[in-house]
Design an enzyme around this catalytic site. Sequence first.
Site, PDB file in Angstrom:
ATOM      1  N   SER A 182       0.800  -1.225   0.000  1.00  0.00           N
ATOM      2  CA  SER A 182       0.000   0.000   0.000  1.00  0.00           C
ATOM      3  C   SER A 182       0.832   1.275   0.000  1.00  0.00           C
ATOM      4  O   SER A 182       0.330   2.319  -0.408  1.00  0.00           O
ATOM      5  CB  SER A 182      -0.947   0.001   1.198  1.00  0.00           C
ATOM      6  OG  SER A 182      -0.233  -0.156   2.396  1.00  0.00           O
ATOM      7  N   HIS A 210      -5.503  -3.802  -2.160  1.00  0.00           N
ATOM      8  CA  HIS A 210      -5.317  -2.781  -3.203  1.00  0.00           C
ATOM      9  C   HIS A 210      -5.318  -3.382  -4.604  1.00  0.00           C
ATOM     10  O   HIS A 210      -5.100  -2.665  -5.577  1.00  0.00           O
ATOM     11  CB  HIS A 210      -4.013  -2.018  -2.969  1.00  0.00           C
ATOM     12  CG  HIS A 210      -4.107  -1.054  -1.841  1.00  0.00           C
ATOM     13  ND1 HIS A 210      -4.641   0.204  -1.975  1.00  0.00           N
ATOM     14  CD2 HIS A 210      -3.770  -1.181  -0.535  1.00  0.00           C
ATOM     15  CE1 HIS A 210      -4.613   0.830  -0.806  1.00  0.00           C
ATOM     16  NE2 HIS A 210      -4.095   0.006   0.080  1.00  0.00           N
ATOM     17  N   LYS A 241     -12.185  -0.143  -0.775  1.00  0.00           N
ATOM     18  CA  LYS A 241     -11.325   0.646  -1.667  1.00  0.00           C
ATOM     19  C   LYS A 241     -11.964   0.664  -3.063  1.00  0.00           C
ATOM     20  O   LYS A 241     -12.920   1.399  -3.270  1.00  0.00           O
ATOM     21  CB  LYS A 241      -9.909   0.085  -1.638  1.00  0.00           C
ATOM     22  CG  LYS A 241      -9.330   0.089  -0.217  1.00  0.00           C
ATOM     23  CD  LYS A 241      -7.891  -0.306  -0.177  1.00  0.00           C
ATOM     24  CE  LYS A 241      -7.398  -0.596   1.237  1.00  0.00           C
ATOM     25  NZ  LYS A 241      -7.474   0.538   2.164  1.00  0.00           N
TER      26      LYS A 241
HETATM   27  C1  LIG Z   1      -2.853  -3.754   2.252  1.00  0.00           C
HETATM   28  C2  LIG Z   1      -4.064  -3.430   3.071  1.00  0.00           C
HETATM   29  N1  LIG Z   1      -4.711  -4.436   3.688  1.00  0.00           N
HETATM   30  C3  LIG Z   1      -5.809  -4.194   4.427  1.00  0.00           C
HETATM   31  C4  LIG Z   1      -6.309  -2.931   4.579  1.00  0.00           C
HETATM   32  C5  LIG Z   1      -7.514  -2.709   5.437  1.00  0.00           C
HETATM   33  O1  LIG Z   1      -8.657  -2.553   4.666  1.00  0.00           O
HETATM   34  P1  LIG Z   1      -9.918  -1.763   5.235  1.00  0.00           P
HETATM   35  O2  LIG Z   1      -9.669  -0.306   5.012  1.00  0.00           O
HETATM   36  O3  LIG Z   1     -11.062  -2.322   4.469  1.00  0.00           O
HETATM   37  O4  LIG Z   1      -9.998  -2.081   6.688  1.00  0.00           O
HETATM   38  C6  LIG Z   1      -5.671  -1.872   3.960  1.00  0.00           C
HETATM   39  C7  LIG Z   1      -6.216  -0.484   4.050  1.00  0.00           C
HETATM   40  O5  LIG Z   1      -6.143   0.374   4.682  1.00  0.00           O
HETATM   41  C8  LIG Z   1      -4.521  -2.114   3.189  1.00  0.00           C
HETATM   42  O6  LIG Z   1      -3.861  -1.105   2.611  1.00  0.00           O
END
Ligand SMILES: Cc1ncc(COP(=O)(O)O)c(C=O)c1O
Length: 395
Positions: A182, A210, A241
């Site tokens: 990310s 992502h 997302k």
């Molecule tokens: C790689 C990754 N995994 C999991 C998440 C968590 O997702 P969520 O925002 O749906 O809790 C995020 C986001 O913030 C992320 O970037």
Amino acid sequence: MRLDPLAYLAAELDSLKAQGLYRTLRVLEGEQRARTTFDHTSVVNLSSNNYLGLTTHPRLRAAALTAIERLGVGSGSVRTIAGTMAIHMELEERLADFKKTEAAVVFQSGFTANAGTVSSVLTKDDFVISDELNHASIIDGCRLSRATIKVFPHKDVDAARQLLRALPSAPRKLLITDGVFSMDGDLGPLPALCDLAEEYGCIMMVDDAHASGVFGANGRGTVDHFGMHGRVDIQVGTLSKAVGALGGYVAGRRSFIEFLYHRARPFLFSTSHPPSVAAACIAALDVLLDEPEIIDRLWDNTRFFKAGLQTLGFNTGVSESPITPVIVGDGALAMSLSDRLFARGVFAQGIAFPTVARDKARVRTIVTATHTRDDLQFALDTFRTVGLELGIIHG
Ligand SMILES: Cc1ncc(COP(=O)(O)O)c(C=O)c1O
């Protein structure tokens, strides 16, 4: 008089201020769109994960409204008591179908999907082998599991092999990577990690937060992108997302999903989504299948913007996705770049330690399918002006 036990926090916040790392929350004064208003300032928005613009897509909006009319605004319970509605089951069937797995289960967020899954699959007698840049929710899940955590340098499959070779025999070993990282926007080396998992009998898990809606046919994620169907035991994705709403999911074998029904603590102990959220997610899957040209637009914009930043001379790291970092090193410089961009109408979040390494502070940009070329050109022109001002690039 009672002494304030939280008095120490003032010093912590002062220290952040002294380092130029203190942040206030930017407030969005309308819809989450490519050009919008935060803090009374009209900006080109390069900070959301709304890759496909689905947060405001008419089909999702209509589905959510209809669900509210038909089913109300809340589910009223956790899934394992009275909070499993037919629309939750429908969403899970649709997700399994989309991901080409036997079954899927939805969590309240991607964070709880990762943390709940990792912590329920491992015990203190087990091992987890994890990329050093995996998401915080994976790290927290590893810690909660009390398994022994072995971290390999970013994307270094040989180092992961060395770690596995040195392990004593254990009931379970979990090999885990993000699909798209990310903060850097690069891809996990999924094919090589799947080989390694098979060689050492590991459970293979990928977090495609992502990648869902971005990579693979119709946005099926990195498992599809790399042709790894059937070789990844646990696929996590997010509905927050590219899918535009809220939630996380796990897709895999039916036995595994049923196991999570019994063991995953966020599933057991936290209320399920309102029906409107499930309805919006189902509509999003319809859009991914019916309107794949939105994903093409995302990639056109990504190529244009990334090339533009590189031509200007910015360090964009190793990104392979719509996430493009502009790496400046120093935390205060990253925050100053972000603030000056904002003042000129471009919102790109500054990110510093502890989210990234101390010397890798950056401004992170994410383009979406709904940015126009004018939006992106304006953003590039603004990056140029501010980059020159701060001496990050040179004329
Ligand atoms: C790689 C990754 N995994 C999991 C998440 C968590 O997702 P969520 O925002 O749906 O809790 C995020 C986001 O913030 C992320 O970037």
